[in-house]
Design an enzyme around this catalytic site. Structure first.
Site, mmCIF file in Angstrom:
data_model
loop_
_atom_site.group_PDB
_atom_site.id
_atom_site.type_symbol
_atom_site.label_atom_id
_atom_site.label_comp_id
_atom_site.label_asym_id
_atom_site.label_seq_id
_atom_site.Cartn_x
_atom_site.Cartn_y
_atom_site.Cartn_z
ATOM 1 N N ASN A 120 75.590 -32.709 54.429
ATOM 2 C CA ASN A 120 75.956 -32.557 53.024
ATOM 3 C C ASN A 120 76.568 -33.854 52.477
ATOM 4 O O ASN A 120 76.003 -34.542 51.640
ATOM 5 C CB ASN A 120 76.919 -31.378 52.871
ATOM 6 C CG ASN A 120 77.174 -30.971 51.427
ATOM 7 O OD1 ASN A 120 77.482 -29.827 51.144
ATOM 8 N ND2 ASN A 120 77.058 -31.869 50.456
ATOM 9 N N THR A 121 77.745 -34.223 53.025
ATOM 10 C CA THR A 121 78.497 -35.345 52.459
ATOM 11 C C THR A 121 77.733 -36.663 52.523
ATOM 12 O O THR A 121 77.825 -37.474 51.604
ATOM 13 C CB THR A 121 79.847 -35.489 53.190
ATOM 14 O OG1 THR A 121 80.440 -34.201 53.289
ATOM 15 C CG2 THR A 121 80.789 -36.404 52.434
ATOM 16 N N ALA A 181 77.161 -31.724 60.853
ATOM 17 C CA ALA A 181 78.435 -32.414 60.568
ATOM 18 C C ALA A 181 78.516 -33.768 61.256
ATOM 19 O O ALA A 181 78.171 -33.910 62.431
ATOM 20 C CB ALA A 181 79.647 -31.585 60.977
ATOM 21 N N GLY A 182 78.970 -34.746 60.500
ATOM 22 C CA GLY A 182 79.293 -36.050 61.051
ATOM 23 C C GLY A 182 78.308 -37.159 60.753
ATOM 24 O O GLY A 182 78.627 -38.334 60.903
ATOM 25 N N GLY A 194 82.336 -34.086 57.278
ATOM 26 C CA GLY A 194 82.634 -34.993 56.166
ATOM 27 C C GLY A 194 83.156 -36.356 56.575
ATOM 28 O O GLY A 194 83.536 -37.158 55.725
ATOM 29 N N LYS A 225 74.905 -19.165 58.093
ATOM 30 C CA LYS A 225 75.564 -20.195 58.895
ATOM 31 C C LYS A 225 77.007 -19.755 59.141
ATOM 32 O O LYS A 225 77.798 -19.628 58.205
ATOM 33 C CB LYS A 225 75.537 -21.544 58.171
ATOM 34 C CG LYS A 225 76.414 -22.582 58.872
ATOM 35 C CD LYS A 225 76.434 -23.931 58.183
ATOM 36 C CE LYS A 225 77.677 -24.710 58.589
ATOM 37 N NZ LYS A 225 77.728 -26.051 58.016
#
Lengths: 67, 260
Positions: free
Chosen positions: B209-210, B187-188, B161, B100
């Site tokens: 992830n987050t 993301a997001g 995040g 990535k």
């Protein structure tokens, strides 16, 4: 005496040494890691024969959690 | 079963997850298992010299024999640093090619620097890597990254995040419709409905992830995300009914009503 920069920190050694000897001194033997010297990858197969010289700049990395 | 194909390999799960921000490796692994993810990201960092050698290793928690690992370049601000990081990752993971790429442009927003991203992508593709690339939701840059030879385009839904969800579904649709390689929102995503919306738009997958790691109950959120991605994909394939502005359409028969 020779100075190597390891992960951004200068360290002194009494004489030139192989990558594998350095990893032993740093207590990193057996750890899953990768080594770069002066911007070039040092393959694992070359750890015993690659002799580090004064001024060499090393990066030693591992896998960590990330997204 | 309908599968996701990235760089010639097929996957049953369309949810890709990160391994950052968890309490410990046990929680990381439990969340990944609950998510059903097969592709799992990791970061490459300087070893902590002088640390206890018996400290647990991420690669024991997520063994390469069980998961497809996706080393990232998080924290890199130049093409050169990103390329060096992934060459180290390839060496670390015994010649592993799937990576990535992300090159950041600003430490506050973590917005991608697309100029450096394009440069790094070119070098990495020439060097034989299979590059899944994090980028802005700009369709022109997305097209250029595809033309360079990236194997998946991964536009942001909102800032890394931030958990702000999908802020520009129109741009994502433009990218999805023009791309011949898989498009994954990266993301997001903040909660399960965000992931479902991404999939309903026609994304091939979602990377997060987050949203899982910082949920109050990460393992339960991982399970919710798995279902959301599956539900969103099914809804996309099923094809939603058209929206009818300012007009209703009864679900029950108009005839046979009593008292008429």
């Amino acid at each position: 005496m020779i100075t190597l920069t390891i992960n951004g920190q200068p360290r002194e050694f009494s004489q030139p040494l192989a990558v594998s000897e350095l990893l032993t001194l740093l207590e990193l033997t057996g750890k899953r890691l990768a080594v770069e010297c002066n911007g070039e990858i040092v393959p694992r197969s070359g750890f015993d024969c690659r002799l580090l010289q004064h001024g060499d700049n090393l990066e030693i990395v591992v896998a960590v959690g990330g997204g | 079963m309908e599968q996701l194909c990235i760089a010639g390999k097929t996957y049953g799960s369309r949810l890709l997850v990160g391994t950052g921000k968890y309490k410990d490796f046990d929680e990381t692994r439990a969340a990944i298992d609950a998510s059903g993810a097969e592709i799992v990201t990791l970061a490459i960092r300087r070893v902590n010299i002088g640390q206890d050698p018996s400290q647990p290793n991420l690669l024991n928690a997520i063994p390469p024999s069980k998961f497809t690992l996706l080393p990232n370049t998080a924290g890199c601000y130049s093409a050169d640093d990103a390329v060096r990081t992934l060459r180290l990752a390839r060496e670390l993971l015994d010649g592993h090619k799937l990576v990535k790429l992300e090159v950041l442009g600003d430490p506050n927003t973590l917005f991608p620097n697309v100029i450096e991203t394009l440069k790094a992508a070119e070098t990495l593709v020439k060097d034989g890597f299979d590059v899944m690339v994090y980028t802005s939701d700009d369709p022109i840059i997305a097209k250029q990254l595809e033309e360079i030879g990236c194997c998946a385009i991964m536009p942001l839904a909102s800032l890394i995040g931030s958990g702000m969800g999908i802020l520009n579904p129109w741009n994502l649709r433009l990218i999805i419709e023009q791309s011949k390689v898989p498009v994954l929102v990266d993301a997001g995503v903040g909660t399960a409905s965000d992931a479902a919306i991404a999939m309903e738009l026609g994304c091939d997958g979602v990377l997060m992830n987050t949203a899982i790691a910082h949920a109050k109950n990460p393992v339960l959120m991982a399970s919710a995300m798995k279902k959301a991605v599956e539900a969103g994909r099914d809804a996309f394939l099923a094809g939603r009914m058209p929206r009818k502005l300012y007009s209703a359409d009864p679900s029950s028969p108009m005839s046979g009503l009593i008292g008429k």
